[in-house]
Design an enzyme around this catalytic site. Structure first.
Site, PDB file in Angstrom:
ATOM      1  N   TYR A 179       0.861  -1.192   0.000  1.00 21.52           N
ATOM      2  CA  TYR A 179       0.000   0.000   0.000  1.00 21.52           C
ATOM      3  C   TYR A 179       0.888   1.230   0.000  1.00 21.52           C
ATOM      4  O   TYR A 179       1.877   1.291   0.736  1.00 21.52           O
ATOM      5  CB  TYR A 179      -0.876   0.004   1.262  1.00 21.52           C
ATOM      6  CG  TYR A 179      -1.667   1.274   1.468  1.00 21.52           C
ATOM      7  CD1 TYR A 179      -2.959   1.392   0.949  1.00 21.52           C
ATOM      8  CD2 TYR A 179      -1.136   2.362   2.174  1.00 21.52           C
ATOM      9  CE1 TYR A 179      -3.691   2.560   1.129  1.00 21.52           C
ATOM     10  CE2 TYR A 179      -1.874   3.527   2.349  1.00 21.52           C
ATOM     11  CZ  TYR A 179      -3.142   3.613   1.829  1.00 21.52           C
ATOM     12  OH  TYR A 179      -3.860   4.771   1.995  1.00 21.52           O
ATOM     13  N   GLU A 186      -3.269   7.533  -4.217  1.00 24.27           N
ATOM     14  CA  GLU A 186      -3.138   6.251  -3.528  1.00 24.27           C
ATOM     15  C   GLU A 186      -2.983   5.115  -4.533  1.00 24.27           C
ATOM     16  O   GLU A 186      -3.705   5.072  -5.529  1.00 24.27           O
ATOM     17  CB  GLU A 186      -4.402   6.027  -2.683  1.00 24.27           C
ATOM     18  CG  GLU A 186      -4.449   4.697  -1.951  1.00 24.27           C
ATOM     19  CD  GLU A 186      -5.795   4.488  -1.242  1.00 24.27           C
ATOM     20  OE1 GLU A 186      -5.961   5.014  -0.135  1.00 24.27           O
ATOM     21  OE2 GLU A 186      -6.665   3.813  -1.807  1.00 24.27           O
TER      22      GLU A 186
END
Lengths: 295, 390
Positions: free
Chosen positions: B113, B201
């Site tokens: 992530y 993101e």
């Protein structure tokens, strides 16, 4: 006494020849402020506000010629970050930026740069400052306030007016009212103003009006717990706001559990702040708090 | 402002982040040929079909599927295109899938992530990364915050090479993959910076079995204050993904957000608007909306405000709360009187005006003959509007 501005402040208005700038500069002048000049690049040498104040090309000139120590900014969003930097580089101690809609990344750069200077920024996207009967540096309507002993800190515009109105209705005046702005990056945060009001001998109680989003109220509450001896009365707007939705102000969005009104109120109460549930009870609660202190 | 995954990945690609690539399909007729194009262009025989809606949780809702061959890709594409996808973010009504993204399938070794946003506490950008990718990162943050690595970036210096190396090392990348990860992190920061993103993101960022570092999914949100200088980004807006009434309000320069209650409200200023909603709730009502009419509050804004609020059929009463600072209340009162009489409203309207010329405004409202319920204080206004709504 008051904080940040008083009758001796020497104020210039950046963007004084624009429609917003000239309208509000006129209002500030009518309030009795010491507006010593204005800045509009390319219009230096002219006079503004019915020939009452000189216009300079740069803040540097305004600082040199008329000794300005406060600047009030009404420059459009695309140029406002540059205007703040110009005021800081000219050595102006206090900059109040009213402009709404400045890109957040610009403000992050400005904020970081200002850390290396002696300039304090209030705002942007705020109603500015009002020290009743002395100085109105911004767009707050002067007549709603009166001189007194309560310091007001708020992220909002009209909700500040509501709080000030309620204070006056219960017979309480204000030392200074500070609208800090509702953007994600602002120059002066709540805790810093708590410190200034704590150190101001005439301020007897402090009203702190926050909103959902961010963690500034929590930081301020923790500061208050450790350092503030005066009663602090707090309200958080947005108790009914759904998570993930931006409620008008760029910063008013609940993006984590700690940013909700309920979470902030709980922490504030834990830190000894008198938390008001209803926005209609702000004035009354301050009055009660002051009565308790006196007894 | 939000955008779709395929648009976010296009931005990543332009800035040098390798992506799991594919093509968009909007019409069923193009499915077959697009799958062939994906196979040829990206040299693959297995595919992933991904619903393009703004809401998260698409995979769990059945909007993202792996297809081992062309036949299953065709079948899955037909199934997802045009479906109403329900996820935890769409609400029970779901969201119509107007576009699907058909991409190559990759052999995944490990998922990571990585995201960049503004840390409001420090007024600096923060890069957050974790070797626990692909899952709900909020869960990771809540349960095992130590598994999220954070690096703060001075906005005036930008993201430094040593910071990228630190992140890549701490994520456990090695050898050539390490070099690729460093490059990806720098490219992601560049994409965040040049587009005035508020969030950039990649979740997950994957390490493939072949040792390549690739963005499998991406999410970008943008600072609406910066759209004036980001014309390309502004053009990516998809109003189908937004509430129709909110889009209409936006066109009138009104800041409106629909909620679930039955008491409509019209207020000047965002803070006071939120506080008005709060007091409606405290008095036992449920606010139907957030509506900030800004500094104007003239006949046109009040009329448009009423149209927007009353397009929500559950609204049973409306509260107008205006604190006149620079705005004069008597002018606002005239605007309200005119708007109310022209619009022939079917619900009761409570009006509270305070500030500049409030007294004059009050007598104007009282003598107008239009059916308005006047109120003096915020307390009184909220009590009255909740009373007439129930």
């Amino acid at each position: 006494m008051s904080i940040l501005v008083n009758k001796d402040s020497k104020i210039i208005v950046q963007g004084i020849t624009g429609s917003e700038g000239s309208f509000h500069a006129e209002q500030c002048l009518a309030y009795g402020n010491n507006i010593v000049g204005g800045v509009t690049p390319g219009k230096g040498g002219q006079k503004a506000l019915d020939s009452k104040v000189p216009v300079f090309n740069t803040c540097f000139e305004a600082r040199q010629e008329v000794g300005a120590n406060v600047s009030l900014i009404f420059v459009p969003p695309a140029f406002a970050a540059d205007a703040i930097l110009e005021a800081a580089d000219a050595g102006i101690e206090l900059v109040v930026c009213i402009t709404e809609g400045i890109p957040v990344s610009d403000m992050a750069k400005v904020y970081t740069y200002l850390e290396s200077t002696n300039t304090r920024l209030i705002g942007p996207n705020c109603p500015g400052l009002l020290t009743p009967d002395e100085a109105k540096v911004g767009i707050m309507p002067g007549f709603i306030a009166k001189k007194g002993s309560v310091g007001v800190i708020s992220k909002s515009g009209t909700l500040t007016y509501e709080a000030v109105h309620q204070l006056c209705q219960v017979g309480l005046g204000q030392t200074t009212c500070v609208g800090i702005g509702g953007d994600p990056v602002i120059g002066t945060k709540m805790a810093e103003l708590l410190e200034l009001f704590e150190n101001d001998p005439e301020t007897e109680a402090i009203v702190m009006i926050g909103e959902i989003g961010g963690s500034m109220e929590i930081e301020a509450a923790q500061y208050a717990k450790e350092k503030v001896t005066k009663p602090v009365i707090g309200f958080i707007a947005g108790q009914t706001a759904p998570p993930g939705r931006r409620m008008g102000h760029a910063g008013a969005i609940v993006s984590g559990a700690d940013e909700s009104a309920a979470a902030k109120k709980a922490i504030m109460a834990d830190c000894g702040i008198i938390v008001v549930d209803s926005p209609a009870d702000i004035g009354m609660t301050v009055k009660k708090a002051l009565a308790t202190v006196t007894v | 402002m939000k955008i779709h995954e395929y648009q976010a990945k296009e931005i990543l690609k332009e800035n040098g982040v390798p992506i799991q690539d594919g093509f968009i399909v909007e019409n069923e007729a193009d499915i077959d040929s697009t799958i062939d194009r994906v196979a040829k262009e990206f040299n693959c025989s297995q595919f992933v079909v991904k619903a393009q809606i703004h809401a998260g949780g698409r995979g769990l809702g059945g909007g993202v599927k792996f297809c081992p061959d062309k036949a299953s890709a065709i079948e899955t594409s037909k199934e997802i295109l045009g479906m109403t996808l329900k996820t935890h973010q769409t609400g029970p009504e779901g969201q119509l899938v107007r576009k699907i993204y058909i991409t190559e399938a990759l052999d995944i070794e490990k998922e990571y992530y990585v995201a960049i946003t503004l840390d409001r506490t420090q007024s600096k950008h923060v890069i957050m990364a974790s070797a626990e990718g692909g899952v709900d990162i909020e869960d990771v943050a809540a349960k095992t915050p130590e598994k999220i690595i954070k690096v703060w970036v001075d906005p005036n210096l930008g993201f430094q090479a040593n910071q990228a190396r630190q992140l890549a090392f701490r994520l456990g990348f090695e050898g050539d993959s390490f070099k690729q990860a460093v490059k990806v992190l720098k490219a992601l920061y560049k994409a965040y910076e040049v587009t005035d993103a508020s969030i950039a993101e990649i979740n997950p960022l994957v390490l493939t079995e072949q040792g390549n570092v690739i963005a499998l999914d991406a999410k970008f949100n943008f600072d609406s204050n910066a759209l004036y200088r980001q014309k390309d980004i502004a053009s990516l807006r998809d109003t189908h993904e937004e509430d129709a009434t909110e889009v209409e309000a936006d066109a009138f320069n009104l800041n409106y957000i629909k909620l679930d209650g039955n008491v409509g409200c019209m207020v000047n200023g965002a803070g006071l608007a939120m506080a008005t909603m709060d007091i409606i709730k405290l008095k036992g009502g449920e606010p139907a909306n957030f509506l900030d009419v800004g500094g104007g509050a003239n006949v046109e804004t009040v009329k448009n405000g009423f149209r927007i609020i009353l397009s929500d059929k559950s609204v049973k009463a409306v509260l107008i709360n205006i604190f006149g600072g620079i705005v004069r209340c008597d002018r606002v009162a005239n605007g309200i009187i005119q708007a109310v009489s022209e619009l022939d409203l079917s619900v009761p309207v409570v009006v509270r005006l305070a500030g500049t010329n409030a007294e004059e405004a009050k007598s104007l409202l009282e003598n107008s003959g239009v059916s308005i319920i006047p109120a003096e204080s915020l307390e009184e206004a909220a009590t009255k509007v909740v009373g007439v709504a129930t």
